[in-house]
Scaffold this active site. Structure first.
Site, PDB file in Angstrom:
ATOM      1  N   ASP B  23       1.007  -1.004  -0.133  1.00  0.00           N
ATOM      2  CA  ASP B  23       0.237  -0.022   0.448  1.00  0.00           C
ATOM      3  C   ASP B  23       0.353   1.308   0.591  1.00  0.00           C
ATOM      4  O   ASP B  23       1.204   2.145   0.289  1.00  0.00           O
ATOM      5  CB  ASP B  23      -0.880  -0.058   1.257  1.00  0.00           C
ATOM      6  CG  ASP B  23      -2.483  -1.661   1.576  1.00  0.00           C
ATOM      7  OD1 ASP B  23      -1.830  -2.156  -0.021  1.00  0.00           O
ATOM      8  OD2 ASP B  23      -3.320  -1.273   1.578  1.00  0.00           O
ATOM      9  N   LYS B 133      -6.677  -5.300  -3.852  1.00  0.00           N
ATOM     10  CA  LYS B 133      -6.983  -5.529  -3.099  1.00  0.00           C
ATOM     11  C   LYS B 133      -8.238  -4.363  -2.297  1.00  0.00           C
ATOM     12  O   LYS B 133      -7.934  -3.789  -1.433  1.00  0.00           O
ATOM     13  CB  LYS B 133      -6.142  -5.799  -1.715  1.00  0.00           C
ATOM     14  CG  LYS B 133      -5.446  -5.180  -0.947  1.00  0.00           C
ATOM     15  CD  LYS B 133      -4.436  -5.388  -0.438  1.00  0.00           C
ATOM     16  CE  LYS B 133      -4.069  -4.285   0.612  1.00  0.00           C
ATOM     17  NZ  LYS B 133      -4.116  -3.922   1.575  1.00  0.00           N
ATOM     18  N   CYS B 166      -2.542  -2.867   7.372  1.00  0.00           N
ATOM     19  CA  CYS B 166      -2.962  -3.574   6.659  1.00  0.00           C
ATOM     20  C   CYS B 166      -1.778  -4.385   6.603  1.00  0.00           C
ATOM     21  O   CYS B 166      -1.868  -5.402   5.994  1.00  0.00           O
ATOM     22  CB  CYS B 166      -2.602  -2.435   4.940  1.00  0.00           C
ATOM     23  SG  CYS B 166      -4.719  -2.287   4.679  1.00  0.00           S
TER      24      CYS B 166
END
Lengths: 236, 236
Positions: B23, B133, B166
């Site tokens: 990310d 995702k 995450c």
């Protein structure tokens, strides 16, 4: 109903909610079980960790009276170790508690031995679900997700041990899967208080983007009017 | 090769290892992106969080020279929100950053807008994998697990943001799935230092039963002899 939770209020419908009771097993919580009897674990630690048991029993009682499905998990493995991943084998050896290590009640986390059985303080009744799980997260290699979906459950309440290990792993899986997730902080424990607190800090991180945390007292107080139809009965 | 990791040493084979870069997106890390530009975020916080970028770029360079597969993820959603679960919608609204909220580069976490794109400091090359995702954990609703299995990868190195959100979610999923999991602590960050530290405390919990943590320096130093066949080249 709405519960006074952190970092934001939490709303649930008891008819679509399940209570998860995670890994209340002899291996973890019996005073003579593997973890409590490990070298160096203080009596005060055992008492502190075990202090969640009566609170969880109280929440189970509330759940039964409220129509909330009660679900129990056990971390456990086949006696032939066929469901132990190479990674888990190494991690649990490193940690000092190899899967299958001998204890008073049988092999550590071995399915079928009383070591991995639920503690005597729990007494599941008909209609409650029990899962043996080889992962830390209860959704790994079980039918839990499918069963919850089939039952129309969209909200999960989390209790059990240890907070940062199996409880947090299951919580994070559940959140990604789209469940509304509330951890009952006084119904979870770790052998190291710092690890319990760290799990709470994670869950309270990102100002609520990860999940919700409340006390069992806040849950039961919020639930009383609806769950009990206004009748005044003792709070569990 | 063996790395000086916590709480125990970590062994890996570069030919079966992947580096996850989680990310590193404009929404999270661009100075004018959604999170860094949010009201109340200090310049010093932005600089601290962004300080992991050059370290990650260095580890990517090492990975490419060592035969370690590089894998990038992006938290993102379809513009019609069809892959946003009800739980995630509420959580991100509560947190103050609703999915799709307008920012300088487009809707927050909207797939196709440059808001959710990888930061310019990254430049994936042919053969490296990228995943969009919808979950916090990268294994939720992606083909990541299947692709890693097909490539014979059994070991994962974790970098990215945010540590407790995450990165931790993906790490815990990976551990349950049987991967050997090492987090590079100086290549992960959170906007709140306490949340970063809490994630490390969780990972270091249970004396190693959850996973491993090391610095990128420890990784690269350990890897040099094998990865570079003894030639002396600058450490990334």
């Amino acid at each position: 109903m709405t519960i006074d939770a952190r970092p934001h209020k939490f709303t649930l419908d008891t008819s679509t909610t399940a209570l998860l009771v995670i890994d209340l097993q002899n291996d973890f919580l019996h005073p003579e079980g593997f973890c409590c009897a490990m070298h160096g674990v203080e009596t005060s630690t055992v008492e502190r960790v075990r202090s969640i048991i009566p609170r969880i029993v109280g929440v189970i009682d509330w759940a039964r009276r409220s129509g909330v499905k009660v679900v129990y998990t056990r971390e456990s493995h086949a006696p032939d170790f066929s469901d132990v991943t190479p990674s888990k084998k190494v991690r649990y050896e490193n940690a000092g508690y190899p899967i299958g290590a001998p204890g008073k009640f049988g092999g550590f986390l071995i399915r079928g031995d009383s070591s991995s059985a639920l503690i005597d303080e729990l007494a599941p009744i008909d209609g409650e679900w029990q899962y043996d799980k080889p992962g830390q997260g209860a959704f790994y290699a079980t039918t839990l997700e499918a069963d919850l979906r089939a039952a129309g459950i969209d909200t999960l309440l989390f209790t059990g041990v240890t907070t940062e290990c199996c409880v947090l792993a299951t919580f994070r899986q559940a959140a990604d899967l789209g469940f509304f997730t509330l951890l009952l902080e006084d119904c979870c424990a770790a052998f190291e208080p710092r690890e319990h607190e760290a799990a709470l800090d994670v869950l309270l991180g990102e100002n609520g983007a990860i999940g919700w945390v409340a006390t069992s007292d806040a849950l039961v107080r919020s639930a009383m009017p609806r769950a009990l139809d206004g009748h005044d009965v003792p709070v569990p």
